[in-house]
Design a protein around this motif. Structure first.
Motif, PDB file in Angstrom:
ATOM      1  N   ILE A 158       9.036  47.639 -47.576  1.00  0.00           N
ATOM      2  CA  ILE A 158       9.843  48.159 -46.469  1.00  0.00           C
ATOM      3  C   ILE A 158      11.217  47.506 -46.460  1.00  0.00           C
ATOM      4  O   ILE A 158      12.241  48.186 -46.287  1.00  0.00           O
ATOM      5  N   LEU A 159      11.267  46.189 -46.667  1.00  0.00           N
ATOM      6  CA  LEU A 159      12.554  45.502 -46.674  1.00  0.00           C
ATOM      7  C   LEU A 159      13.445  46.003 -47.807  1.00  0.00           C
ATOM      8  O   LEU A 159      14.654  46.200 -47.612  1.00  0.00           O
ATOM      9  N   ARG A 160      12.881  46.217 -49.001  1.00  0.00           N
ATOM     10  CA  ARG A 160      13.669  46.750 -50.108  1.00  0.00           C
ATOM     11  C   ARG A 160      14.217  48.125 -49.761  1.00  0.00           C
ATOM     12  O   ARG A 160      15.378  48.440 -50.060  1.00  0.00           O
ATOM     13  N   GLY A 161      13.386  48.942 -49.134  1.00  0.00           N
ATOM     14  CA  GLY A 161      13.832  50.278 -48.772  1.00  0.00           C
ATOM     15  C   GLY A 161      14.965  50.259 -47.761  1.00  0.00           C
ATOM     16  O   GLY A 161      15.947  50.994 -47.900  1.00  0.00           O
ATOM     17  N   ARG A 162      14.853  49.408 -46.772  1.00  0.00           N
ATOM     18  CA  ARG A 162      15.874  49.371 -45.724  1.00  0.00           C
ATOM     19  C   ARG A 162      17.127  48.608 -46.162  1.00  0.00           C
ATOM     20  O   ARG A 162      18.180  48.768 -45.549  1.00  0.00           O
ATOM     21  N   ARG A 163      17.005  47.817 -47.223  1.00  0.00           N
ATOM     22  CA  ARG A 163      18.171  47.123 -47.784  1.00  0.00           C
ATOM     23  C   ARG A 163      18.711  47.851 -49.017  1.00  0.00           C
ATOM     24  O   ARG A 163      19.483  47.285 -49.787  1.00  0.00           O
ATOM     25  N   ARG A 164      18.316  49.083 -49.176  1.00  0.00           N
ATOM     26  CA  ARG A 164      18.626  49.798 -50.414  1.00  0.00           C
ATOM     27  C   ARG A 164      20.125  49.856 -50.680  1.00  0.00           C
ATOM     28  O   ARG A 164      20.561  49.705 -51.823  1.00  0.00           O
ATOM     29  N   PHE A 165      20.908  50.078 -49.656  1.00  0.00           N
ATOM     30  CA  PHE A 165      22.346  50.195 -49.838  1.00  0.00           C
ATOM     31  C   PHE A 165      23.011  48.884 -49.455  1.00  0.00           C
ATOM     32  O   PHE A 165      22.585  48.192 -48.535  1.00  0.00           O
TER      33      PHE A 165
END
Length: 298
Positions: A158-165
């Motif tokens: 989830i953290l990787r997804g929300r920090r994607r940009f």
């Protein structure tokens, strides 16, 4: 050494993440069709959560016929499931796909410059789509607050997804408010989701659809401490993706009365919900905390 239960949990989580990575390559219609099937399955099997949704809808829409509320409950589970599966392409899809499916609209000029902003982002099912659209398409550094997940593998995903940009920054709740305020004053808009029950300790009881609801007054307090304007951002799921609407800044929040500000926030939130009631996060126990002397609702 991991227990068999922990091993099974890890395998299940890894399989789920791989499934989402594969799902990201599909066109949107079959992903949404899977969401319909999953939503109906959850509605049928998740009886305790179904009762939460039905209770919330009964309290908030007592004037609606029971059959209409049952339909809203089923639609809520479908939208919830579709939004969860949409995280596949939000977090793993090609950036061009996101630009095509995420449409920013409304008072976009509110996001210009470097003035401190608190973005009021209610808990509609598209909350992750709204965050992705802002962090991908607006040239500012955005921040938000994150609650750690007990499943550490899921937490990292989830953290990787929300920090994607690159212009996305997440603060853990355990970090306290000072780094959030510092970032806010430095011109990094705060994507804030304060419309949930986080317990009575730091909440105030203000009406939500006429029912006293424990509500954190963080919108007013962050705006005041950060010397920031409040700008609502409402995300709506559509057949082609999501519309992320930036609304004009509120001129009357923050005021000198954070309780009045919080009540006003709930009143305006009701107006947003009334335009798409099935897309709100009714699966949450919004009325779990009760004023002293009042019985449990759930």
């Amino acid at each position: 050494m991991k227990t068999p239960r922990q091993i099974a949990s890890t395998l299940f989580t890894r399989s789920g993440i791989v499934f989402m990575q594969l799902l990201a390559a599909l066109p949107l219609p079959p992903v949404r069709a899977m969401g319909v099937a999953l939503g109906w399955l959850l509605y049928g099997l998740a009886a305790p959560r179904r009762r939460v949704v039905q209770t919330n809808l009964r309290l908030c829409f007592p004037e609606r016929p029971e059959a209409e509320r049952r339909l809203l409950a089923r639609q809520t589970f479908v939208f919830f499931a579709q939004a969860w599966l949409d995280r596949s392409w939000l977090w793993h899809g090609h950036p061009d796909k996101l630009r095509q499916r995420l449409q920013l609209k409304g008072a976009l000029s509110e996001l210009d410059g470097e003035q401190p902003l608190v973005l009021f982002a209610p808990h509609f099912v598209g909350l992750d789509a709204g965050w992705a659209a802002l962090t991908q398409q607006v040239p500012r550094a955005f921040t938000t607050i994150y609650t750690d997940q007990a499943n550490k593998l899921l937490d990292r995903w989830i953290l990787r997804g929300r920090r994607r940009f690159a212009n996305a920054r997440l603060f853990g709740r355990a970090e306290g408010v000072q780094p959030i305020i510092s970032a806010l004053r430095a011109g990094q808009p705060l994507y804030l989701l304060p419309d949930m029950n986080f317990g009575p300790e730091e909440s105030v009881f203000v009406p939500f659809y006429g029912v006293d609801a424990a509500t954190v007054p963080s919108l007013s307090r962050f705006a005041k401490l950060g010397r920031a304007r409040v700008v609502p951002v409402v995300t709506r799921m559509t057949a082609t993706g999501y519309e992320v609407e930036v609304l004009p800044a509120w001129s009357d929040v923050p005021s000198a009365d954070f309780v009045a500000d919080t009540a006003l926030m709930n009143a305006r939130l009701q107006d947003y919900i009334n335009t798409m009631p099935a897309q709100y996060y009714w699966v949450h126990k919004r009325f779990k905390s009760r004023p002293d002397g009042e019985p449990s609702i759930y």
